[in-house]
Write an enzyme that holds these catalytic residues in place. Structure first.
Site, PDB file in Angstrom:
ATOM      1  N   ASP A 486      38.755  38.616  32.576  1.00 25.65           N
ATOM      2  CA  ASP A 486      39.607  38.433  33.538  1.00 25.65           C
ATOM      3  C   ASP A 486      39.585  36.640  33.608  1.00 25.65           C
ATOM      4  O   ASP A 486      38.525  36.285  33.556  1.00 25.65           O
ATOM      5  CB  ASP A 486      39.470  38.897  34.924  1.00 25.65           C
ATOM      6  CG  ASP A 486      40.503  38.506  36.107  1.00 25.65           C
ATOM      7  OD1 ASP A 486      41.665  38.497  35.598  1.00 25.65           O
ATOM      8  OD2 ASP A 486      40.125  38.175  37.046  1.00 25.65           O
ATOM      9  N   ASP A 828      35.967  39.671  38.330  1.00 25.45           N
ATOM     10  CA  ASP A 828      35.607  39.392  39.645  1.00 25.45           C
ATOM     11  C   ASP A 828      35.904  40.635  40.673  1.00 25.45           C
ATOM     12  O   ASP A 828      35.377  40.340  41.935  1.00 25.45           O
ATOM     13  CB  ASP A 828      36.271  38.361  40.216  1.00 25.45           C
ATOM     14  CG  ASP A 828      37.675  38.357  40.339  1.00 25.45           C
ATOM     15  OD1 ASP A 828      38.175  39.250  39.898  1.00 25.45           O
ATOM     16  OD2 ASP A 828      38.343  37.335  40.848  1.00 25.45           O
ATOM     17  N   ASP A 832      40.526  44.767  38.790  1.00 26.47           N
ATOM     18  CA  ASP A 832      39.706  45.032  37.576  1.00 26.47           C
ATOM     19  C   ASP A 832      38.983  46.231  37.750  1.00 26.47           C
ATOM     20  O   ASP A 832      38.188  46.581  36.730  1.00 26.47           O
ATOM     21  CB  ASP A 832      38.926  43.753  37.306  1.00 26.47           C
ATOM     22  CG  ASP A 832      39.393  42.374  37.101  1.00 26.47           C
ATOM     23  OD1 ASP A 832      40.563  42.461  36.373  1.00 26.47           O
ATOM     24  OD2 ASP A 832      39.038  41.574  37.515  1.00 26.47           O
TER      25      ASP A 832
END
Length: 1178
Positions: A486, A828, A832
């Site tokens: 990410d 993080d 996700d």
């Protein structure tokens, strides 16, 4: 299972992640009786087999029947594992409600068959058939003839139906019926009793085999090693049970608070009541009051708004605004009635309602959507309780190799039976010797030895701040060859700095207003938008919310407050959020701005909107979001002609650009996206190790391209090709275009001077590997739908994926896995979670509870953990191979030696076995795995399979070498001149006659007491085997390039030196008592002692070590052999790479293709199971 009766087979949870096949069976009395008799006569072995094989239990006890008639169901997962389980069908009786409510079959509450609950009630006897699978209850739907999940509102309900049916609450009768059928609203994770954990662990096939071995050893008076195995097993079982108990307690405490919440429930006739949360049912109407309320269930908001902390789900503790479900006349299901994400209306279980804002009616109301384990938190807990099994080929190969050892043991048993029966030995002795072969050929300590390397790696990771909830995945880390990252918060810093704003009018963009100058932003629509277009909240005097919103609001220097009860502006409710200019501000013509309605940011819509009221002014609407998205809502004549080029200027410099719109005006503001210091060196390390790096982000595409260049993900001499795909529009079919993005120099604002320009022509040199594809989530979706044959080609060089939704991130990871990549995902936690769970290895940089969905969590919030984890994974994988080879070879050394001695109807004595098993092998098994990971990542991975040629040859060669040594020693000792003459041994008993000391090779049993095993052959075989075990440990202890060199493992080296020293001491010591205890004969002939030691140490050390390193483990040699024989990897991504390298028309630059063209069809399909890799690695 190929033929089924009508209605016997169906799918449970069709299309979902936990999809299962379900089969109907009916218990038969005679079969049950036969199984009971078999259990008694087999002394409990049959129930044990049924415990290990649930399907056999059902097939033995039951006969197939339709699901409607079944009293037992057999379940089988539809994934590649096909795991079986079985459940009893139970009945829920509603007759208990007869006396309380006069419930009859024609009662209006249960005659409405629009709802699954009423379809499940069998009339007239009022009872419900159900099963409970993985904490979820399923009821039999008589109308549709299938088992369906209960505990949720039906998905097909429209928003109008929800408002109409549940907007006033449920009647008491409806509540009681739903409580009885749906069960309690609890996420009940009981602390598993120790005795249950103990029984479950002891019934593991590994421990059952150990129990068999221990019983056999006790019958042979081999007590010492039996006690040692018992002690080690007790320690191992105790540690495992302790860990399982600790996990159970932690999980129990994690969900304990959920089950003891008080909720305000509004009944249709009873009014508002305070009830315990465990009695809530789907359809109940919740009244939310006050702040800091923990949600006990999933609920859909129908009135008022809420600000919620969803850190438990997303891993990011940023307040999220929830809006009420709009009441629409459409009959479309409420989840799909809007293009916006339906989750914006849902309050999820386990999240905290920070603030509840009432609408005009004065209450915040929500309808219970899901209860218990059906909720978002329940699903998270179930994923921990029932994790998806991992199909890593190493473990399957290990099982196959064990079966080979079992086959070898069977051959040895047949040989033993023939030798001992022909020698006239007693039957019980023959049976004991034959069974002994099994415990020798299949070492009981093998599974434990395989896990020690993983345990040590897990401890090292913990010291580095990386925590693991799935230790078996550490080995998978060693196979990673693609890592997805990410961007925001992972590659770049979390904190954003507001750099400046650019306003515009009909003449185009104005000058940049830089906040670094310290000048206040002048009043205007731009200032008003920045002050009011956000989702910030005021809680306990502190402004909280998204960091980007917070930075923008702080830049205006305005203040936030609530309107009081005496607030009397028309159309503005009391207690509305009001933003006001600070007292020092001047030339602001309004007293403040009241925020009337918020439409929070949606990742699907890429925008947010607010409706505000200026105090003493107009009512306005502001929009904020992705520039290209906001511009699409503006009137074309109000968008400056230089919009695209202006946007490129800032995105190319790495700025995160947000657009603001107000009526006919368009405004941009820019925040800086700074790379974390660790990002670039880590990515360079991964790329140099030939591990692909991919960026998946929700940010702007050109910002992502710039970050990819600055971070080193795309090097300076590599090109970026922009892929744009568009949906079918009117008469035109879906299209896909390929454009080269060129980096040029341009003098503009600040010190950064790069912007993106489209290049018309490109040279053909260096195509392969010199370009990267960049595309957006929209293009990814269109390609997946209309250009599926191009998708694998694009993924081979796809590096930058921008504007990706959480669902698209998961899909992309899965597509990479189909190409046989071993995929890691580092994020993080925010948005996700799905991708983290989908990847082979998920690494969360968040310490929130959402990290439990990820196998690995890093305490340090940067990507330095990724190469560290790969290094430890490679070391653990190599360690597992080393231990497997050693344990297999140790068992084969003993196996060969014992079978040779069986030829003389002899064997090793108990103390000889004990010395080899405990003093040699156990110590080596504990210390060999202590090597740490090598600090440098090399550009190739360790072998991922046991059946790879180098590993197989290594084991086979050493087995043959050991066999040759033992046979040579066995024959040579019998040819010595002193073999058949008088034996004056150190272990010879006094007062023996000369005739008694002269023995034939075939009759060693003539020696008394301890001399049942004593012979020259026995002594020779034992010495050769013992020293061979020590030398093989040194040969198999791999160091570089994946582990620290062997000499750095001081404990292991010291153990080997001591063991070798003890063996040589025994060989040369001449201590009669020691020899008598060990049942060895050591002749006074020093020449034979030298020969005995020279046959073991130099031969094994020189031949085995040199061949191992120079030939078997020589990677360069194997690569040359592969090239000579034309071997090519069968991995999907390798096949595609070879195909594309030979295709001069790829990539098709400056071209546009349409989905109706023949070459863009769906002619290519590819699919490989997840966790599989067909690549033969060396």
């Amino acid at each position: 299972m190929g033929h089924f009766e009508k209605g016997q087979h169906a799918l449970l949870n069709e299309g979902e992640e936990n999809e299962m096949e379900i089969f109907g069976y009916r218990t038969q009395g005679c079969r049950k009786s036969l199984c009971l008799a078999g259990s008694i006569f087999s002394f409990g072995i049959l129930p044990l087999v049924f415990y290990w094989r649930p399907a056999w239990h059902v097939w033995a006890h039951c006969v197939p029947c339709s699901l409607q008639e079944a009293d037992t169901v057999l379940l089988r997962t539809t994934d590649e594992f096909q795991i079986y389980s079985w459940k009893k069908v139970i009945w829920i009786y509603l007759s208990a409600l007869n006396s309380a409510f006069g419930l009859t079959p024609d009662h209006p509450v249960i005659t409405d068959e629009e709802y699954i609950i009423n379809r499940a009630i069998r009339k007239p006897d009022l009872k419900v058939r159900c099963i409970k699978v993985q904490k979820i209850r399923y009821v039999w739907n008589y109308l549709e003839g299938q088992f369906q999940k209960i505990g949720s509102l039906e998905d097909w309900l429209s928003s109008a139906k929800i408002h109409q049916k549940f907007g006033s609450g449920l009647t008491r009768e409806e509540q009681e019926i739903r409580r009885l059928i749906c069960g309690p609203n609890t996420i009940d994770v009981e602390v598993t009793p120790i005795w249950k954990l103990l029984i479950k662990e002891v019934l593991n096939p590994f421990y059952i085999f150990q129990l068999f071995s221990v019983c056999l050893w006790f019958s042979e008076d081999y007590k010492e090693y039996a006690f040692a195995i018992i002690i080690m097993s007790i320690i191992s079982i105790s540690l495992t049970v302790y860990d399982l108990r600790e996990q159970s307690v932690k999980l129990h405490h994690l969900v304990e608070s959920h089950n003891s919440i008080t909720a305000s429930v509004c009944g249709r006739k009873a009014g508002v009541q305070e009830l315990e949360s465990h009695v809530l049912v789907p359809g109940d109407l919740l009244i939310l009051t006050g702040n800091k309320v923990l949600m006990p269930c999933d609920a859909v908001l129908i009135e008022g708004s809420c600000v919620v902390d969803e850190g438990m789900l997303t891993g990011e503790s940023i307040p999220v605004t929830k809006t009420p479900l709009p009441k629409m006349d459409s009959s479309v299901p409420w989840k799909t009635q809007s293009e916006a994400d339906y989750k914006r209306h849902v309050l999820f279980c386990g999240t905290e309602v920070i603030q509840a804002k009432a609408a005009c009616s004065g209450t915040v109301r929500a309808v219970v959507l899901q209860t218990g384990f059906n909720t978002a938190k329940g699903d998270l807990v179930r994923s921990i309780l029932y994790p998806k099994p991992m199909n890593f080929k190493l473990y399957r190969d290990a099982i196959r190799f064990l079966l080979c050892l079992v086959g070898t043991a069977t051959v040895g048993m047949i040989y033993t039976l023939c030798v001992y029966v022909l020698s006239g030995e007693p039957p019980e002795e023959v049976m004991r010797k034959a069974l002994d072969v099994i415990t020798i050929a299949v070492p009981p300590a093998l599974p434990a030895a395989l896990t020690t390397g993983i345990i040590y790696a897990q401890r090292r990771l913990k010291k580095s701040g990386i925590f693991c909830i799935s230790p078996q995945r550490i080995n998978v880390c060693g196979q990673l060859n693609l890592v997805c990252f990410d961007k925001t918060g992972t590659l770049t810093r979390d904190g954003l700095d507001l750099w400046g704003v650019v306003s515009c009018d009909r003449n185009g963009f104005q000058e940049v207003h830089s906040f670094a100058s310290g000048q206040a932003l002048p009043w205007g629509p731009l200032c008003a938008a920045m002050a009011s277009c956000h989702s910030l909240i005021l809680l306990d005097g502190t402004i909280q919310g998204d960091p980007l919103d917070l930075k923008m609001f702080e830049a205006t220097t305005w203040e936030m407050a609530f309107s009081g009860d005496d607030f009397s502006i028309k159309g503005v409710p009391a207690h509305a959020t009001v933003v006001k200019p600070c007292r020092t501000a001047s030339q602001v013509p309004v007293e403040g701005i009241a925020i009337l309605h918020q439409f929070p940011f949606s990742s699907a819509l890429q925008r947010m909107t607010v409706i505000v009221q200026e105090m003493g002014g107009d009512r306005l609407a502001f929009m904020k979001g992705a520039p290209e998205r906001v511009a699409s809502f503006c009137q074309p004549e109000t968008v400056p002609t230089s919009f695209v080029s202006e946007l490129q200027i800032y995105t190319t410099q790495g700025f995160r650009v947000i657009a603001l719109a107000y009526k006919k005006l368009e405004n941009d503001h820019h925040t800086t996206n700074r790379l974390k210091e660790e990002t670039k060196p880590v990515l360079e390390e991964l790329i140099s190790a030939q591990i692909r790096t991919v960026m998946i982000t929700g940010d702007n595409l050109q910002t992502a391209i710039t970050v990819a260049r600055k971070s080193g993900m795309v090097s300076e001499n590599q090109k970026v090709i922009l892929i744009e795909a568009n949906e079918t529009n009117g008469s035109s079919s879906a299209s896909i275009s390929w454009t080269l993005v060129e980096e040029k120099k341009h003098i503009t604002y600040g010190n950064q001077d790069n912007y993106i320009n489209i290049r018309d022509e490109v040279s053909d040199n260096g195509r392969e590997g010199s370009y990267h594809f960049a595309l957006t989530g929209k293009s990814f979706h269109v390609i997946s739908q209309h250009f599926s044959s191009l998708l694998p080609k694009i993924l081979i060089n796809g590096t930058i994926f921008a504007r990706m939704s959480p669902g698209q991130k998961s899909s992309l990871v899965e597509e990479f896995q189909k190409l046989d990549y071993f995929v890691g995902m580092c994020g993080d936690g925010a948005n996700d979670c799905g991708a983290l769970k989908m990847a082979h290895v998920g690494i969360s940089l968040s310490e929130q509870e959402a990290s439990v969905a990820s196998p690995f969590t890093s305490k340090t919030p940067n990507i330095e953990c990724v190469p560290h984890l790969i290094k430890e994974g490679r070391a653990a994988l190599v360690t597992s191979f080393c231990m497997f080879k050693y344990m297999a070879l140790y068992s084969m050394i003993q196996y060969v030696g014992v079978l040779l001695l069986y030829w003389e109807t002899n064997s090793l004595s108990n103390y000889q076995f004990l010395f080899q098993d405990l003093a040699i092998t156990t110590l080596i098994g504990v210390t060999m795995n202590l090597n740490g990971a090598y600090p440098k990542l090399v550009p190739f991975r360790p072998a991922g399979r046991l059946i790879s040629p180098p590993l197989l040859l290594s084991v086979i060669f050493n087995i043959l070498l050991s066999l040759a040594m033992h046979i040579a020693g066995f024959i040579l000792v019998q040819r010595q001149p002193w073999y058949s003459v008088e034996i004056h041994s150190a272990c010879t008993v006094q007062n023996e006659s000369i005739s008694d000391l002269t023995m034939s090779p075939a009759a060693p049993e003539k020696m008394e007491s301890n001399s049942a095993f004593t012979s020259f052959e026995n002594t020779t075989i034992w010495f050769l085997g013992t020293i061979n075990c020590i030398i093989v440990a040194l040969v198999f202890s791999k160091g570089k390039p994946f582990r620290q060199p062997t000499y750095t493992n001081y404990v292991f080296v010291l153990v080997l030196i001591i063991q070798l020293g003890v063996c040589l001491f025994i060989l040369f010591a001449d201590i009669p008592e020691l020899y008598r205890r060990l049942d060895v004969i050591v002749t006074y002939n020093d020449l034979w002692r030298a020969v005995a030691s020279k046959h073991s140490t130099p031969i094994v050390k020189s031949n085995s070590f040199i061949l191992q390193e120079a030939v078997i483990e020589n990677r360069a040699l194997w690569m040359m052999i592969k090239r000579c024989f034309g071997y090519q990897s069968k991995s999907q991504y390798r096949i595609w790479q070879r195909d594309l390298a030979g295709d001069p028309s790829w990539p098709p630059l400056n071209q546009t293709s349409h989905s109706d063209m023949p070459e863009c069809g769906r002619g290519v399909s590819y699919s490989n199971p997840v966790f599989e890799s067909n690549e033969e690695q060396l």
